[in-house]
Design a protein around this motif. Structure first.
Motif, PDB file in Angstrom:
ATOM      1  N   LEU A 170       0.823  -1.207   0.000  1.00 49.32           N
ATOM      2  CA  LEU A 170       0.000   0.000   0.000  1.00 49.32           C
ATOM      3  C   LEU A 170       0.859   1.259   0.000  1.00 49.32           C
ATOM      4  N   ASP A 171       1.923   1.259   0.795  1.00 51.52           N
ATOM      5  CA  ASP A 171       2.791   2.424   0.869  1.00 51.52           C
ATOM      6  C   ASP A 171       3.487   2.688  -0.464  1.00 51.52           C
ATOM      7  N   SER A 172       3.915   1.623  -1.132  1.00 51.58           N
ATOM      8  CA  SER A 172       4.591   1.793  -2.418  1.00 51.58           C
ATOM      9  C   SER A 172       3.660   2.425  -3.437  1.00 51.58           C
ATOM     10  N   LEU A 173       2.389   2.041  -3.415  1.00 52.21           N
ATOM     11  CA  LEU A 173       1.421   2.634  -4.336  1.00 52.21           C
ATOM     12  C   LEU A 173       1.246   4.127  -4.076  1.00 52.21           C
ATOM     13  N   ILE A 174       1.210   4.507  -2.793  1.00 56.84           N
ATOM     14  CA  ILE A 174       1.057   5.927  -2.451  1.00 56.84           C
ATOM     15  C   ILE A 174       2.277   6.720  -2.876  1.00 56.84           C
ATOM     16  N   VAL A 175       3.473   6.169  -2.607  1.00 58.34           N
ATOM     17  CA  VAL A 175       4.700   6.877  -2.976  1.00 58.34           C
ATOM     18  C   VAL A 175       4.789   7.039  -4.491  1.00 58.34           C
ATOM     19  N   LEU A 176       4.368   6.043  -5.252  1.00 56.09           N
ATOM     20  CA  LEU A 176       4.407   6.143  -6.708  1.00 56.09           C
ATOM     21  C   LEU A 176       3.469   7.237  -7.228  1.00 56.09           C
ATOM     22  N   GLY A 177       2.451   7.567  -6.430  1.00 54.87           N
ATOM     23  CA  GLY A 177       1.549   8.639  -6.824  1.00 54.87           C
ATOM     24  C   GLY A 177       2.097  10.021  -6.558  1.00 54.87           C
ATOM     25  N   ALA A 178       3.364  10.097  -6.127  1.00 57.33           N
ATOM     26  CA  ALA A 178       3.954  11.377  -5.751  1.00 57.33           C
ATOM     27  C   ALA A 178       4.698  12.070  -6.892  1.00 57.33           C
ATOM     28  N   PHE A 179       4.635  11.499  -8.091  1.00 53.04           N
ATOM     29  CA  PHE A 179       5.364  12.099  -9.206  1.00 53.04           C
ATOM     30  C   PHE A 179       4.897  13.525  -9.499  1.00 53.04           C
ATOM     31  N   ALA A 180       3.687  13.876  -9.046  1.00 53.58           N
ATOM     32  CA  ALA A 180       3.169  15.220  -9.312  1.00 53.58           C
ATOM     33  C   ALA A 180       3.866  16.290  -8.487  1.00 53.58           C
ATOM     34  N   VAL A 181       4.512  15.907  -7.367  1.00 56.20           N
ATOM     35  CA  VAL A 181       5.089  16.930  -6.485  1.00 56.20           C
ATOM     36  C   VAL A 181       6.566  16.712  -6.189  1.00 56.20           C
ATOM     37  N   ALA A 182       7.175  15.669  -6.742  1.00 56.47           N
ATOM     38  CA  ALA A 182       8.578  15.394  -6.424  1.00 56.47           C
ATOM     39  C   ALA A 182       9.293  14.853  -7.658  1.00 56.47           C
ATOM     40  N   ASP A 183      10.637  15.019  -7.667  1.00 58.88           N
ATOM     41  CA  ASP A 183      11.407  14.501  -8.784  1.00 58.88           C
ATOM     42  C   ASP A 183      11.724  13.025  -8.567  1.00 58.88           C
ATOM     43  N   VAL A 184      12.343  12.426  -9.596  1.00 58.16           N
ATOM     44  CA  VAL A 184      12.601  10.990  -9.562  1.00 58.16           C
ATOM     45  C   VAL A 184      13.537  10.621  -8.417  1.00 58.16           C
TER      46      VAL A 184
END
Length: 213
Positions: A170-184
């Motif tokens: 679940l945490d990995s899915l949330i972190v992957l959704g962070a591309f809108a506010v953070a760089d790679v």
């Protein structure tokens, strides 16, 4: 001559489950939330993310500038209904207290500490360890940090699914959704922090291993 009848040996009695005293629960709530708050501050100072409702509150903070403590408290409100229905009143009240303490500590601790230099890699690893250890303390005292923790603990208690593994997915899915506010780079380090956090739980929090409640 018939052989003597076997003498039945009574099965050993199951060990009594040690129950935590109220002062032990209070100490655990304070210590567990303090550890998590320190981990969250490390993540926030390095611009990193994590999973669960903590990650959602960090996303809101980065995207809108809303105070993390306030955002975290509000994000958790809908999950108290599930906690009350599925996990009981005591669990829900402890979780509410833990969420409130974490929100308060995350707001106040930066007033008494600052970082001149903080390596993002160190922040990811140390922040993950602190959050994982703090959550472990809370889990062992029948409390959580709300949100997905409630769902994860429910799945472990009723279906035997390992809390650390479910939380990691679940945490990995949330972190992957962070591309809108953070760089790679920040997202990669955020994944590292989430892995460290959840490995801490997966190794140390297994069904039936810890009997105190």
């Amino acid at each position: 001559m018939s052989p003597p009848a076997a003498i039945a040996t009574p099965a050993p009695a199951a060990p009594a489950v040690a129950r935590h005293r109220p002062y032990e629960d209070l100490q655990a709530l304070a210590t567990g939330t303090l550890f998590v708050a320190l981990g969250v501050i490390l993540f926030k100072e390095a611009g990193l993310l994590t999973g669960g409702t903590v990650g959602l509150a960090l996303l809101a903070h980065y995207a809108t500038g809303v105070d993390f403590g306030l955002g975290y408290f509000l994000v958790n409100l809908p999950f108290y209904v599930l906690a009350w229905i599925r996990m009981g009143a005591a669990f829900t009240l402890k979780t509410f207290a833990a969420v409130g303490l974490l929100s308060l500590m995350a707001h106040l601790l930066p007033l008494g500490m600052a970082f001149q230099h903080l390596s993002p890699v160190l922040a990811a690893v140390l922040g993950g360890l602190l959050c994982g250890t703090g959550m472990l303390i809370l889990f062992r005292h029948r409390a959580s940090l709300g949100g997905l923790n409630v769902l994860v603990l429910y799945l472990q208690e009723h279906f035997g699914w390992r809390a650390g593994k479910v939380q990691m997915v679940l945490d990995s899915l949330i972190v992957l959704g962070a591309f809108a506010v953070a760089d790679v780079e920040r997202i990669a380090l955020s994944v590292l922090g989430a892995v460290v956090l959840n490995l801490t739980l997966a190794v140390n929090h297994k069904p039936g291993r810890y009997l105190a409640v």
